[in-house]
Design a protein around this motif. Sequence first.
Motif, PDB file in Angstrom:
ATOM      1  N   GLU A  39     -56.178 112.837 -10.521  1.00  0.00           N
ATOM      2  CA  GLU A  39     -54.929 113.510 -10.130  1.00  0.00           C
ATOM      3  C   GLU A  39     -55.253 114.751  -9.301  1.00  0.00           C
ATOM      4  N   PRO A  43     -50.195 115.254  -9.549  1.00  0.00           N
ATOM      5  CA  PRO A  43     -50.241 114.542 -10.828  1.00  0.00           C
ATOM      6  C   PRO A  43     -49.410 113.268 -10.844  1.00  0.00           C
ATOM      7  N   ALA A  44     -49.860 112.317 -11.630  1.00  0.00           N
ATOM      8  CA  ALA A  44     -49.171 111.034 -11.742  1.00  0.00           C
ATOM      9  C   ALA A  44     -47.786 111.178 -12.358  1.00  0.00           C
ATOM     10  N   TRP A  70     -47.983 111.057  -6.725  1.00  0.00           N
ATOM     11  CA  TRP A  70     -49.323 110.963  -7.321  1.00  0.00           C
ATOM     12  C   TRP A  70     -50.309 110.740  -6.185  1.00  0.00           C
ATOM     13  N   THR A  72     -54.589 110.856  -5.294  1.00  0.00           N
ATOM     14  CA  THR A  72     -55.970 110.987  -5.755  1.00  0.00           C
ATOM     15  C   THR A  72     -56.895 111.390  -4.603  1.00  0.00           C
ATOM     16  N   CYS A  83     -53.279 104.231 -13.256  1.00  0.00           N
ATOM     17  CA  CYS A  83     -52.677 105.042 -14.307  1.00  0.00           C
ATOM     18  C   CYS A  83     -51.881 104.140 -15.243  1.00  0.00           C
TER      19      CYS A  83
END
Length: 381
Positions: A39, A43-44, A70, A72, A83
């Motif tokens: 993340e 963030p997810a 989200w 990455t 996730c």
Amino acid sequence: MAQRTAAVSSCDTQQPDFIHLNNLACETLGGKIVFATDEWFAPAANLLKRDPPRFEASAFTEFGKWMDGWETRRKRIPGHDWCILQLGLAGVVYGVDVDTSFFTGNHAPYMSVQVACLGRSGLLHSELWRELVPESELKPGYSDSCHNYFQVNYPERITHLRLNMYPDGGIARFRVYGVGQRDWSSVPAHQEVDLVAMTNGGVCLGYSDAHFGHPRNMIGLGRAANMADGWETARRLDRPKELKVNKHTVPGCEWAVLRLGHAGVITRVEVDTNHFKGNAPAWCRVEACTLTAAEEEAAGASNTWDSGKWTVLLPAQKLRPHHRHHYLEAELALKGAVTHVRLVIAPDGGVSRLRLWGRATPTSPAVAPPTSPAVAPPSKL
């Protein structure tokens, strides 16, 4: 174990019928991320936000560009990012929307979805995961391609989903559309429950207009947070240019059809116009009927949902702005068990919540909810 039998992606401007169902993964229902491989940039948990994604060109954090989704890191090690999310409301899923809004040079190019019905343990490496959507290409987050729709056929109850992105990148929102399922065997026969609540399996099947807010919002949790958290129609274009004394102010009406989570006898009705202060309807009535699966499908095929079986449950009532209206059993005109209701408002406006309190009754197979809801497109009366 029943398997997914079809997964169809639609990335054009036409919206599939399943998006009128409930978003079972929404954070407002209690949906949450329980694990994410990475993340770094965002963030997810953003995947489950109710509000549409937004973009701020000048927003940066110590980790890089701020994104409402989200995101990455650019992967430099073997594997791919993924996730696990827990649905806020366990149920049957009919479709998903993988929204890549504003991820234009950094979206995840491919993804897949797995599902399971799990307890509190075994989330990461459970062998119970089943494929819901196979590895599929995602389009970048421009306005004409950001919604990646996948219609699915997986008739079993789901509690968790695993969203895989290949190999890395960003996704703005992940919406999981379906119908909640409650274990009604644990509900005492004489217990009064809200039969149309989203958490009890209620679902919106059709409506005349939802310009500002979808009617499914009316069966959400608690009281509405604001006007956007209710059903609100556009102002009718056939309203008179000048209102006259002792005349109907605006002709016509709007409506929404909902299926109860379980057949039952309705004993109390609540119509809440909370937050609708200058745009509440003038009046409302509630109609009800019992439909078999075949009758529901036939009624949904017509844009007006005119089944010919509607009976008045709550006669026409004057509504007040920003007010919680309660109608007791003595005010209701229908005493028998029903499966569907139609809320009619006139001439237009907004309702934040509809509650139909009553007792669940035994349901025969003839009136059991169909495998796939017959969602009708909007139509004017």
